[in-house]
Design a protein around this motif. Sequence first.
Motif, PDB file in Angstrom:
ATOM      1  N   THR A  65       0.857  -1.186   0.000  1.00  0.00           N
ATOM      2  CA  THR A  65       0.000   0.000   0.000  1.00  0.00           C
ATOM      3  C   THR A  65       0.892   1.235   0.000  1.00  0.00           C
ATOM      4  OG1 THR A  65      -0.136   0.088   2.420  1.00  0.00           O
ATOM      5  CG2 THR A  65      -1.866  -1.149   1.269  1.00  0.00           C
ATOM      6  N   TRP A  66       0.391   2.311  -0.580  1.00  0.00           N
ATOM      7  CA  TRP A  66       1.120   3.562  -0.582  1.00  0.00           C
ATOM      8  C   TRP A  66       0.131   4.703  -0.750  1.00  0.00           C
ATOM      9  CZ3 TRP A  66       1.127  -0.040  -4.429  1.00  0.00           C
ATOM     10  CH2 TRP A  66       0.720   0.357  -5.706  1.00  0.00           C
ATOM     11  N   ALA A  67       0.604   5.910  -0.490  1.00  0.00           N
ATOM     12  CA  ALA A  67      -0.268   7.080  -0.572  1.00  0.00           C
ATOM     13  C   ALA A  67       0.548   8.295  -0.964  1.00  0.00           C
ATOM     14  CB  ALA A  67      -0.952   7.321   0.773  1.00  0.00           C
ATOM     15  N   ILE A  68      -0.127   9.252  -1.606  1.00  0.00           N
ATOM     16  CA  ILE A  68       0.470  10.544  -1.926  1.00  0.00           C
ATOM     17  C   ILE A  68      -0.414  11.608  -1.280  1.00  0.00           C
ATOM     18  CG2 ILE A  68       1.166  12.154  -3.735  1.00  0.00           C
ATOM     19  CD1 ILE A  68       1.547   9.724  -5.577  1.00  0.00           C
ATOM     20  N   SER A  69       0.175  12.393  -0.390  1.00  0.00           N
ATOM     21  CA  SER A  69      -0.582  13.380   0.375  1.00  0.00           C
ATOM     22  C   SER A  69      -0.764  14.662  -0.428  1.00  0.00           C
ATOM     23  CB  SER A  69       0.144  13.693   1.685  1.00  0.00           C
ATOM     24  OG  SER A  69       1.317  14.438   1.404  1.00  0.00           O
ATOM     25  N   THR A  70      -1.599  15.553   0.095  1.00  0.00           N
ATOM     26  CA  THR A  70      -1.832  16.836  -0.575  1.00  0.00           C
ATOM     27  C   THR A  70      -0.598  17.732  -0.540  1.00  0.00           C
ATOM     28  OG1 THR A  70      -2.791  17.688   1.468  1.00  0.00           O
ATOM     29  CG2 THR A  70      -4.322  16.836  -0.194  1.00  0.00           C
ATOM     30  N   SER A  71       0.390  17.379   0.277  1.00  0.00           N
ATOM     31  CA  SER A  71       1.668  18.107   0.266  1.00  0.00           C
ATOM     32  C   SER A  71       2.660  17.439  -0.698  1.00  0.00           C
ATOM     33  CB  SER A  71       2.255  18.182   1.676  1.00  0.00           C
ATOM     34  OG  SER A  71       2.479  16.873   2.176  1.00  0.00           O
ATOM     35  N   ASN A  72       2.139  16.526  -1.527  1.00  0.00           N
ATOM     36  CA  ASN A  72       2.936  15.837  -2.559  1.00  0.00           C
ATOM     37  C   ASN A  72       4.045  14.970  -1.969  1.00  0.00           C
ATOM     38  OD1 ASN A  72       1.327  17.136  -4.482  1.00  0.00           O
ATOM     39  ND2 ASN A  72       2.680  18.919  -4.459  1.00  0.00           N
ATOM     40  N   LYS A  73       3.756  14.390  -0.812  1.00  0.00           N
ATOM     41  CA  LYS A  73       4.684  13.465  -0.162  1.00  0.00           C
ATOM     42  C   LYS A  73       4.193  12.040  -0.397  1.00  0.00           C
ATOM     43  CE  LYS A  73       7.537  14.423   2.618  1.00  0.00           C
ATOM     44  NZ  LYS A  73       8.993  14.735   2.486  1.00  0.00           N
ATOM     45  N   LEU A  74       5.051  11.235  -1.005  1.00  0.00           N
ATOM     46  CA  LEU A  74       4.757   9.830  -1.241  1.00  0.00           C
ATOM     47  C   LEU A  74       5.219   9.011  -0.048  1.00  0.00           C
ATOM     48  CD1 LEU A  74       4.158   7.275  -3.030  1.00  0.00           C
ATOM     49  CD2 LEU A  74       6.472   7.563  -3.954  1.00  0.00           C
ATOM     50  N   THR A  75       4.343   8.123   0.452  1.00  0.00           N
ATOM     51  CA  THR A  75       4.687   7.227   1.537  1.00  0.00           C
ATOM     52  C   THR A  75       4.470   5.794   1.071  1.00  0.00           C
ATOM     53  OG1 THR A  75       3.948   8.874   3.153  1.00  0.00           O
ATOM     54  CG2 THR A  75       4.229   6.619   3.942  1.00  0.00           C
ATOM     55  N   LEU A  76       5.546   5.025   1.023  1.00  0.00           N
ATOM     56  CA  LEU A  76       5.500   3.618   0.633  1.00  0.00           C
ATOM     57  C   LEU A  76       5.563   2.796   1.916  1.00  0.00           C
ATOM     58  CD1 LEU A  76       8.121   4.155  -2.157  1.00  0.00           C
ATOM     59  CD2 LEU A  76       5.739   3.566  -2.604  1.00  0.00           C
ATOM     60  N   ASN A  77       4.481   2.089   2.204  1.00  0.00           N
ATOM     61  CA  ASN A  77       4.327   1.437   3.498  1.00  0.00           C
ATOM     62  C   ASN A  77       4.817  -0.010   3.503  1.00  0.00           C
ATOM     63  OD1 ASN A  77       2.818   3.722   4.567  1.00  0.00           O
ATOM     64  ND2 ASN A  77       1.174   3.035   3.208  1.00  0.00           N
ATOM     65  N   ASP A  78       5.176  -0.481   4.705  1.00  0.00           N
ATOM     66  CA  ASP A  78       5.396  -1.905   4.988  1.00  0.00           C
ATOM     67  C   ASP A  78       6.396  -2.575   4.050  1.00  0.00           C
ATOM     68  OD1 ASP A  78       3.487  -1.730   7.051  1.00  0.00           O
ATOM     69  OD2 ASP A  78       1.864  -2.001   5.607  1.00  0.00           O
ATOM     70  N   VAL A  79       7.545  -1.940   3.864  1.00  0.00           N
ATOM     71  CA  VAL A  79       8.595  -2.514   3.016  1.00  0.00           C
ATOM     72  C   VAL A  79       9.503  -3.392   3.878  1.00  0.00           C
ATOM     73  CG1 VAL A  79      10.496  -2.012   1.443  1.00  0.00           C
ATOM     74  CG2 VAL A  79       8.529  -0.452   1.570  1.00  0.00           C
ATOM     75  N   PRO A  80       9.589  -4.691   3.594  1.00  0.00           N
ATOM     76  CA  PRO A  80      10.477  -5.553   4.379  1.00  0.00           C
ATOM     77  C   PRO A  80      11.937  -5.106   4.209  1.00  0.00           C
ATOM     78  CG  PRO A  80       8.937  -6.865   3.076  1.00  0.00           C
ATOM     79  CD  PRO A  80       8.836  -5.451   2.587  1.00  0.00           C
ATOM     80  N   LEU A  81      12.623  -4.870   5.317  1.00  0.00           N
ATOM     81  CA  LEU A  81      14.003  -4.389   5.264  1.00  0.00           C
ATOM     82  C   LEU A  81      14.905  -5.349   4.498  1.00  0.00           C
ATOM     83  CD1 LEU A  81      16.059  -2.253   6.101  1.00  0.00           C
ATOM     84  CD2 LEU A  81      16.389  -3.517   8.245  1.00  0.00           C
ATOM     85  N   VAL A  82      14.668  -6.640   4.655  1.00  0.00           N
ATOM     86  CA  VAL A  82      15.531  -7.626   3.987  1.00  0.00           C
ATOM     87  C   VAL A  82      15.474  -7.488   2.473  1.00  0.00           C
ATOM     88  CG1 VAL A  82      13.824  -9.510   3.873  1.00  0.00           C
ATOM     89  CG2 VAL A  82      16.276 -10.044   4.087  1.00  0.00           C
ATOM     90  N   LYS A  83      14.360  -6.976   1.935  1.00  0.00           N
ATOM     91  CA  LYS A  83      14.239  -6.779   0.485  1.00  0.00           C
ATOM     92  C   LYS A  83      15.145  -5.655  -0.009  1.00  0.00           C
ATOM     93  CE  LYS A  83      11.151  -9.933  -0.149  1.00  0.00           C
ATOM     94  NZ  LYS A  83      11.523 -11.182  -0.813  1.00  0.00           N
ATOM     95  N   LEU A  84      15.585  -4.789   0.917  1.00  0.00           N
ATOM     96  CA  LEU A  84      16.468  -3.692   0.556  1.00  0.00           C
ATOM     97  C   LEU A  84      17.939  -4.070   0.704  1.00  0.00           C
ATOM     98  CD1 LEU A  84      14.523  -0.796   2.309  1.00  0.00           C
ATOM     99  CD2 LEU A  84      14.355  -1.544  -0.076  1.00  0.00           C
ATOM    100  N   LEU A  85      18.192  -5.305   1.117  1.00  0.00           N
ATOM    101  CA  LEU A  85      19.571  -5.751   1.347  1.00  0.00           C
ATOM    102  C   LEU A  85      19.979  -6.877   0.405  1.00  0.00           C
ATOM    103  CD1 LEU A  85      19.578  -5.720   5.257  1.00  0.00           C
ATOM    104  CD2 LEU A  85      20.355  -3.917   3.687  1.00  0.00           C
ATOM    105  N   VAL A  86      19.221  -7.085  -0.660  1.00  0.00           N
ATOM    106  CA  VAL A  86      19.535  -8.149  -1.610  1.00  0.00           C
ATOM    107  C   VAL A  86      20.898  -7.877  -2.238  1.00  0.00           C
ATOM    108  CG1 VAL A  86      18.855  -9.274  -3.757  1.00  0.00           C
ATOM    109  CG2 VAL A  86      17.120  -8.657  -2.085  1.00  0.00           C
TER     110      VAL A  86
END
Length: 198
Positions: A65-86
Amino acid sequence: MKRFFHILFLMGVVLGAVSLSSCNEDNEETIDDAYRYLHNSFKGKLVCVSETRTDSVVMDTLDATWAISTSNKLTLNDVPLVKLLVGVNNAELTEAAKAMMTQTITANVTVNHVSPIVFAVDPQPLTTTVRYGGADHQLRITFANAANLSWGSYSTSDKSVVINLVEAGVYLDGSSTNLLPKHMPLLWSTQQKVKPIP
């Protein structure tokens, strides 16, 4: 393998150029309209390289899930940390990351084309503390900016969204040594018709 990814990238550039040149010049959508479409919450898939891969084209597909706020901030939720260490060659760090809570990636969004809607994504570095080997370690993960393949698009016809981020670096304890052997693609999509571009 690099050649495959270069070809994939060039195909994306060509398709993008064709779609941009085929836009209807009479379209009265404005940049404000484009932002209104984007200011929403979305549900789809995170497509990323598997940490158990046998080669670099094996992908995992996770609910996201993700969202873009009215201040144009993108938030990418619930990303498993291990997926960033491949690909990071630190077994203790990788094992500790598996036990950690998911992370949130944030970015600034700037619309740079209205029809179709294409937006630049400027991800903020992700910093967190990882404990292993009896000590806390400061982990910093960086991403390529919009000029280097971090971008997104929105289709007004089917309300589909694609966001492509490129992970650029993994650093421990303030060191300038990049532990990430190569740039890694991460893609969020409300559909599964596209693959990440590294």
